[in-house]
Design a protein around this motif. Structure first.
Motif, short mmCIF file in Angstrom:
data_model
loop_
_atom_site.label_atom_id
_atom_site.label_comp_id
_atom_site.label_asym_id
_atom_site.label_seq_id
_atom_site.Cartn_x
_atom_site.Cartn_y
_atom_site.Cartn_z
N VAL A 108 -0.29 -9.71 6.36
CA VAL A 108 -1.32 -9.97 7.37
C VAL A 108 -2.23 -8.75 7.48
N ILE A 109 -3.54 -9.01 7.58
CA ILE A 109 -4.51 -7.93 7.74
C ILE A 109 -4.35 -7.31 9.13
N THR A 110 -4.14 -6.00 9.13
CA THR A 110 -4.03 -5.28 10.41
C THR A 110 -5.23 -4.37 10.65
N SER A 111 -6.00 -4.09 9.60
CA SER A 111 -7.23 -3.31 9.73
C SER A 111 -8.21 -3.81 8.67
N ILE A 112 -9.28 -4.48 9.12
CA ILE A 112 -10.25 -5.03 8.17
C ILE A 112 -10.92 -3.91 7.38
N GLU A 113 -11.22 -2.81 8.05
CA GLU A 113 -11.90 -1.69 7.37
C GLU A 113 -11.03 -1.10 6.26
N ASP A 114 -9.76 -0.87 6.58
CA ASP A 114 -8.86 -0.29 5.56
C ASP A 114 -8.60 -1.28 4.42
N ALA A 115 -8.44 -2.55 4.77
CA ALA A 115 -8.19 -3.57 3.74
C ALA A 115 -9.40 -3.70 2.82
N THR A 116 -10.60 -3.68 3.40
CA THR A 116 -11.82 -3.76 2.59
C THR A 116 -11.92 -2.58 1.64
N SER A 117 -11.59 -1.40 2.12
CA SER A 117 -11.63 -0.20 1.27
C SER A 117 -10.65 -0.31 0.10
N SER A 118 -9.46 -0.85 0.36
CA SER A 118 -8.46 -1.02 -0.69
C SER A 118 -8.92 -2.01 -1.74
N ILE A 119 -9.52 -3.12 -1.28
CA ILE A 119 -10.03 -4.13 -2.21
C ILE A 119 -11.17 -3.56 -3.04
#
Length: 415
Positions: free
Chosen positions: A49-60
């Motif tokens: 589950v996404i817990t931080s959109i900003e961090d997830a976007t950076s990882s992607i």
């Protein structure tokens, strides 16, 4: 690259994995070939589950940049795997009258009956992810897999509906779109992986695909060629690492390295005098401890206890559908957690079924990396995408709920 690219993106709790395939023209038509795979660390994701959109976007974005740098390709659209303990599945039935005057069942009738079956009361804040036809009934004839072309007055359908929290879907899609990607489809991860790790014979006989991830363990059960049950358990291989860290009173990083290098799920393979010299691991972590020898039997006991708990939960899911110890094609293990030593042996004992490690059975590849257990979900997403494009046609993705339920129905009905 001139050929049509198909990208599968698997966003896990610890890693983001991207597999790229392309459709190549041959004498026998277009053929899927995998050309590369990359991975990177995942941030902003917990238990699928996404817990931080900003961090997830950076990882992607970092994973995409790596793909462009190493493989020389630019990715603009992807098939996404979705996972998480909030996913749930329910069975539903629908019935319609056959529309044609000659009583012949056509595609429109099948779509209508699946829509009728889909019209169940979806829990608040949930959205439908997949509508998977299980069987059809034409008048009094039951157990029909594909009713198209048959004659009848009344058409009934029983479907399996996979649902996910709407917020989970929205957060995932937002993270993907902020990375500059268009989403072709959202797919329940075990269903995607099953397209490459099990064949039609196994699905017909009865088989379970179990994905041992870092924070979750997902299960998909197939029988008579169709999906019978799905589940996501909020427990994974990271819990084993946590147990080792507590038991040995060491850091999580060191515990993970001990698990990967020396881990075994069967304590009886070692006696209490067997020891592991971890001086090299301590040096890597710049740690200076007097005792660099630990009991291998003790480490295996810690691992086995948690592995048995995970397998008991998997067996509990099989009991829900009366398939505990009753799947002739057994269980196929995939995911990074499946690399654990002696796991297959202990799983056979706990589940009372044939157990094997998954492998790529369907897609030719020039890159052995994608055959790794960790990449099979992303590879399955590529294979899923290829199947959907053959059904619907490239560039003609249909609207609807996230991913387009109509495509999914078409994909599960094989004429």
């Amino acid at each position: 690259m001139k050929h049509k690219l198909i990208a599968g993106l698997d966003i896990g709790s610890t890693a983001v994995r991207l597999v790229l395939g392309q459709l190549i023209a041959t004498e026998n038509g277009e053929k899927l070939q995998v050309v590369g795979a990359v991975s990177g660390p995942a941030n902003g994701v917990s238990k699928g589950v996404i817990t931080s959109i900003e961090d997830a976007t950076s990882s992607i974005s970092a994973c995409l940049e790596k793909a462009e740098r190493l493989l020389g390709v630019s990715v603009s659209e992807v098939y996404i795997g979705i996972n998480g303990p909030n996913l749930k599945c329910e069975r539903s039935k629908g019935v319609v009258g056959v529309s044609r005057s000659d009583s012949e069942i056509n595609n429109e009738d099948v779509v209508r009956v699946n829509q009728a079956a889909e019209a169940l009361t979806v829990p608040q804040h949930y959205s439908i992810l997949h509508v998977v036809p299980l069987m059809y009934k034409v008048d009094n004839q039951e157990f029909i897999k594909n009713p198209i072309g048959m004659t009848g007055i009344r058409l009934e359908a029983e479907v399996l509906i996979v649902q996910s929290l709407s917020s989970q879907i929205k957060n995932l899609t937002r993270s993907i779109e902020r990375a500059g990607l268009a989403i072709n489809d959202l797919v329940f991860s075990p269903l995607a992986a099953a397209t490459v790790v099990v064949d039609s014979t196994q699905k017909e006989l009865g088989v379970a695909v179990v994905n041992l991830g870092s924070s979750t363990t997902s299960v998909a059960v197939f029988e008579e060629g169709e999906v019978l049950h799905t589940a996501v358990l909020p427990i994974g291989s990271a819990h084993i690492t946590n147990d080792i860290a507590i038991g040995l009173r060491c850091s999580l990083v060191l515990a993970e390295k001990i698990k990967v290098r020396y881990g075994s799920a069967k304590a009886e393979n070692f006696n209490k005098k067997d020891e592991i010299d971890i001086s090299d691991l301590l040096a890597e972590e710049n740690l200076n401890e007097d005792n660099s020898a630990i009991s291998r039997h003790y480490v295996a006991e810690i691992i086995q206890a948690r592995v048995e708990e995970i397998l008991e939960k998997v067996d509990a899911e099989l009991k829900k559908i009366q398939r505990s110890g009753m799947l002739p094609a057994g269980v196929v293990l995939i995911g990074g957690g499946a690399k654990l030593g002696d796991l297959v042996e202990i799983a056979k004992k706990c589940l009372r079924l044939p157990v094997s490690l998954g492998g790529n059975r369907q897609v030719p590849t020039v890159n052995d990396k994608v055959n790794d257990l960790e990449y099979l979900t992303a590879l399955g997403l590529v294979a899923w995408g290829e199947q959907q494009q053959r059904m619907v046609g490239p560039g003609t993705f249909l609207p609807g709920n996230i991913g387009g339920w109509l495509k999914k129905i078409v994909g599960w009905i094989k004429p």
